[in-house]
Structures are given as C-alpha cells and as structure tokens.
Design a protein around this motif. Structure first.
Motif, mmCIF file in Angstrom:
data_model
loop_
_atom_site.group_PDB
_atom_site.id
_atom_site.type_symbol
_atom_site.label_atom_id
_atom_site.label_comp_id
_atom_site.label_asym_id
_atom_site.label_seq_id
_atom_site.Cartn_x
_atom_site.Cartn_y
_atom_site.Cartn_z
ATOM 1 N N ARG A 6 0.932 -1.130 0.080
ATOM 2 C CA ARG A 6 0.383 0.033 0.281
ATOM 3 C C ARG A 6 1.008 1.116 -0.274
ATOM 4 N NH1 ARG A 6 -2.945 -1.027 4.094
ATOM 5 N NH2 ARG A 6 -4.007 -2.771 3.064
ATOM 6 N N LEU A 7 1.786 1.252 1.089
ATOM 7 C CA LEU A 7 2.794 2.255 0.691
ATOM 8 C C LEU A 7 3.884 2.974 -0.606
ATOM 9 C CD1 LEU A 7 4.065 3.572 3.223
ATOM 10 C CD2 LEU A 7 5.533 2.302 3.412
ATOM 11 N N TRP A 8 4.118 1.993 -1.071
ATOM 12 C CA TRP A 8 4.875 1.779 -2.420
ATOM 13 C C TRP A 8 3.602 2.080 -3.521
ATOM 14 C CZ3 TRP A 8 3.103 -0.817 -6.598
ATOM 15 C CH2 TRP A 8 3.774 -1.027 -8.344
ATOM 16 N N LYS A 9 2.242 1.659 -2.987
ATOM 17 C CA LYS A 9 1.420 2.438 -3.970
ATOM 18 C C LYS A 9 1.237 3.364 -4.210
ATOM 19 C CE LYS A 9 -1.411 -1.441 -5.595
ATOM 20 N NZ LYS A 9 -3.681 -2.803 -5.485
ATOM 21 N N ASN A 10 0.878 4.008 -3.010
ATOM 22 C CA ASN A 10 0.266 5.565 -2.857
ATOM 23 C C ASN A 10 1.699 6.473 -3.180
ATOM 24 O OD1 ASN A 10 -1.715 4.891 -1.919
ATOM 25 N ND2 ASN A 10 -1.492 4.609 0.147
ATOM 26 N N GLN A 11 2.613 6.105 -3.090
ATOM 27 C CA GLN A 11 4.211 6.608 -3.732
ATOM 28 C C GLN A 11 4.066 6.711 -5.585
ATOM 29 O OE1 GLN A 11 7.231 5.314 -1.649
ATOM 30 N NE2 GLN A 11 7.121 5.947 0.036
ATOM 31 N N ASN A 12 3.596 5.743 -5.737
ATOM 32 C CA ASN A 12 3.471 5.073 -6.976
ATOM 33 C C ASN A 12 2.395 5.965 -7.980
ATOM 34 O OD1 ASN A 12 3.624 4.508 -10.214
ATOM 35 N ND2 ASN A 12 5.409 2.490 -9.368
ATOM 36 N N ASN A 13 1.977 7.246 -7.641
ATOM 37 C CA ASN A 13 1.297 7.881 -8.732
ATOM 38 C C ASN A 13 0.698 7.193 -9.985
ATOM 39 O OD1 ASN A 13 -0.016 10.060 -7.575
ATOM 40 N ND2 ASN A 13 2.213 11.672 -8.263
ATOM 41 N N SER A 15 0.010 3.933 -10.394
ATOM 42 C CA SER A 15 -0.862 3.479 -10.492
ATOM 43 C C SER A 15 -2.041 3.778 -9.434
ATOM 44 C CB SER A 15 0.456 1.832 -8.786
ATOM 45 O OG SER A 15 -0.538 1.809 -7.927
ATOM 46 N N THR A 16 -1.764 4.543 -8.685
ATOM 47 C CA THR A 16 -3.056 5.253 -8.289
ATOM 48 C C THR A 16 -4.131 5.888 -9.055
ATOM 49 O OG1 THR A 16 -2.162 6.884 -7.412
ATOM 50 C CG2 THR A 16 -1.879 5.406 -6.051
ATOM 51 N N LEU A 17 -3.717 6.219 -9.969
ATOM 52 C CA LEU A 17 -4.453 6.763 -11.073
ATOM 53 C C LEU A 17 -5.260 5.564 -11.865
ATOM 54 C CD1 LEU A 17 -4.685 9.359 -12.479
ATOM 55 C CD2 LEU A 17 -3.322 8.510 -14.300
ATOM 56 N N ARG A 18 -4.763 4.210 -11.864
ATOM 57 C CA ARG A 18 -5.325 3.110 -13.096
ATOM 58 C C ARG A 18 -6.386 2.494 -12.130
ATOM 59 N NH1 ARG A 18 -1.119 -0.806 -13.727
ATOM 60 N NH2 ARG A 18 0.154 0.977 -14.340
ATOM 61 N N GLU A 19 -6.328 2.973 -10.384
ATOM 62 C CA GLU A 19 -7.158 2.414 -9.762
ATOM 63 C C GLU A 19 -8.041 3.641 -9.712
ATOM 64 O OE1 GLU A 19 -4.209 0.573 -6.173
ATOM 65 O OE2 GLU A 19 -5.115 1.727 -5.797
ATOM 66 N N LYS A 20 -7.695 4.737 -9.100
ATOM 67 C CA LYS A 20 -8.810 5.914 -9.525
ATOM 68 C C LYS A 20 -9.737 5.691 -11.259
ATOM 69 C CE LYS A 20 -6.515 9.360 -6.954
ATOM 70 N NZ LYS A 20 -5.747 10.157 -7.222
#
Ligand code: V07
Length: 258
Positions: A6-13, A15-20
C-alpha cells in the motif's frame, strides 16, 4: 507485507491513477465532455514566461486529457481552442497559436490514429490560415473511419454567430420550400448547428476560475452539468478530470432518474 505494498502504491502515482480510473468506470461516464481551456497566459505570466509558452504547455495537456478521455470511454471531447474573440489578441500571439494544430498533429496524429480517435472541428474555417486548415483537414480525413473517441476542436467558434447562421439557413429553407416552418422544433433546429449529429455535452469544465460561458455552445449547454476550477489549463491533470467526472456522477446519483 500488505502495508508495504500500500505504501509503495501510494508513492507510485501511476498505479493510484489506474485505481481511480477503475473506480470511476463503475458508474456511468459522461458521454460528451466539453472543456474551456482557460488560463494559459496566466500560467506563463506567473513564471515570467511569454504567453505563448503557456499555450504550448496547454497543448501538451490536450494530449494527456485526450488519452484519458479515450481510456475512460468518453464518446466525445469538445475542446475550446480558439474563439472568434481571440483574434483581438496581439498578432504574434495569434500567429503562434495558429501553428499549434500543425505542431500537435505533426507529433500526435500517428498516436491518435493508433488509438482509434476521430478528429473533428467546429468553427468558421474561412478565417483560418491555410496552413492551419490543411493540417486539420488532413487529420479529419485520416481519422474519419475511426470509431473511438471523437476529439472535436472548437476553433474560431462563437455560439451566437452559430445560432444566427442556423436561423438564416432555416429561413432560407422555409422560403425555398425545403422545410415547413411548422416542422421547426428543438431537434430540427439542433441539426442546423455546427454540432449537428452530435449529442449535447453532459459535462462542461472551465479552468482558471472564470465562471462564465464566453459565447461557448449556448444552445447545446442548456441541460449540461457545469464544473469550474481555479486550476490553470497547463496545470490541469488526469486527476482533475477524474475529480470533475466524480462530481458529475455524484450529482447524477442524487438528482438523476427520479
Ligand atoms: C491550442 C493549446 C491548448 C490550450 C488552448 C489554447 C492554445 C491543440 C490544438 C489543435 C487544434 C486542432 C487540431 C489539433 C490540435 C490547438 C489551437 C490552440 C488553436 F486538429 N492545442 N491547441 N489549437 N492551444
């Protein structure tokens, strides 16, 4: 372990954009999004750059937002690139802006074709420099059979002139007997506008903090949801588009269908 991910995901924009994106696709996406891309000059001024630098930066955002719109399954994206009023700007600025369609298409037309985007334009073509018009007409021709996103550029467009011209054509068609005035209704009148065969926008976005329409699609925006932001167009990101769509979806959920 999961906390680490989760920490890595939140640092990796990305991947979070893909989730959004996945999240937003669970609810209905607006079919037609229109954007008034304002604030390019102000963006440049804030950085002590010439105004044209802001327009150039704004062009890069057009590419980014086009790609995301296509990925989201938006059917039509209308972008207000140049108004009939914009001719009043300094000559060198207008000349620079009129080179942007060529530069944009010179770089991105292969990508648009690859991504199945169909380029369209609405506005008064007669006043555009020939080099600008040629580049756009080539793009329209080369993408005419694509059936993905329709990327509709409003260029030398003004809504009141569009409406007046439609009225003139209606009058002319009534006089010549092609049409009976009793048959005129909203749907028929719409077919006389530059947006004939296009649905009305579901969502209008305007950047840069101005809360007005500035002669943009006055007829077509009658039932459209508006989303305004202070963000200047060159700073407009994928996240901002997703935020606008999310707001649209929440409004639909609260007021739509009941
Ligand atoms: C323009 C960049 C975006 C911010 C707003 C003003 C400046 C892309 C185009 C374009 C137009 C037609 C086309 C392909 C690209 C464009 C103008 C201004 C006049 F087929 N950006 N951009 N056209 N700006």
């Amino acid at each position: 372990m999961f906390n680490k991910i989760r920490l890595w995901k939140n640092q990796n924009n990305s991947s979070t954009l893909r989730e959004k994106i996945e999240e937003i696709k669970k609810l209905p996406i607006p079919e037609h999004v229109a954007i008034i891309m304002d604030g390019n000059g102000r963006w440049a001024k804030k950085r002590a750059l010439p105004r044209v630098a802001g327009h150039h930066e704004g062009m890069k955002v057009v590419r980014k937002i086009t790609r995301l719109s296509n990925k989201l399954g938006i059917k039509t994206l209308t972008l207000y690139a140049f108004s009939t009023e914009n001719w009043k700007r300094p000559k060198n600025e207008v000349e620079y802006i009129m080179k942007l369609p060529e530069e944009f298409l010179g770089t991105f037309l292969p990508e648009l074709i690859e991504e199945n985007v169909q380029v369209k334009m609405m506005g008064y073509k007669d006043k555009l420099p020939v080099h600008t018009l040629h580049a756009i007409e080539k793009a329209i021709e080369e993408t005419k059979n694509n059936n993905g996103l329709v990327l509709n550029f409003a260029l030398n467009y003004g809504s009141r002139a569009e409406i007046i011209d439609a009225v003139k054509q209606v009058v002319s068609d009534c006089r010549s007997g092609i049409m009976n005035e009793n048959d005129l209704n909203e749907e028929v009148f719409s077919s006389y506008l530059m947006t004939a065969n296009m649905m009305d926008p579901d969502l209008l976005i305007r950047t840069s903090g101005e809360i007005r329409l500035s002669n943009f699609m006055l007829w077509q925006l009658a039932y459209t949801e508006f989303w305004f932001t202070e963000v200047l167009w060159p700073d407009f990101s994928e996240e901002h588009l997703l935020e606008a769509i999310k707001t649209f979806q929440n409004r639909q959920r609260r007021f739509g269908g009941v």
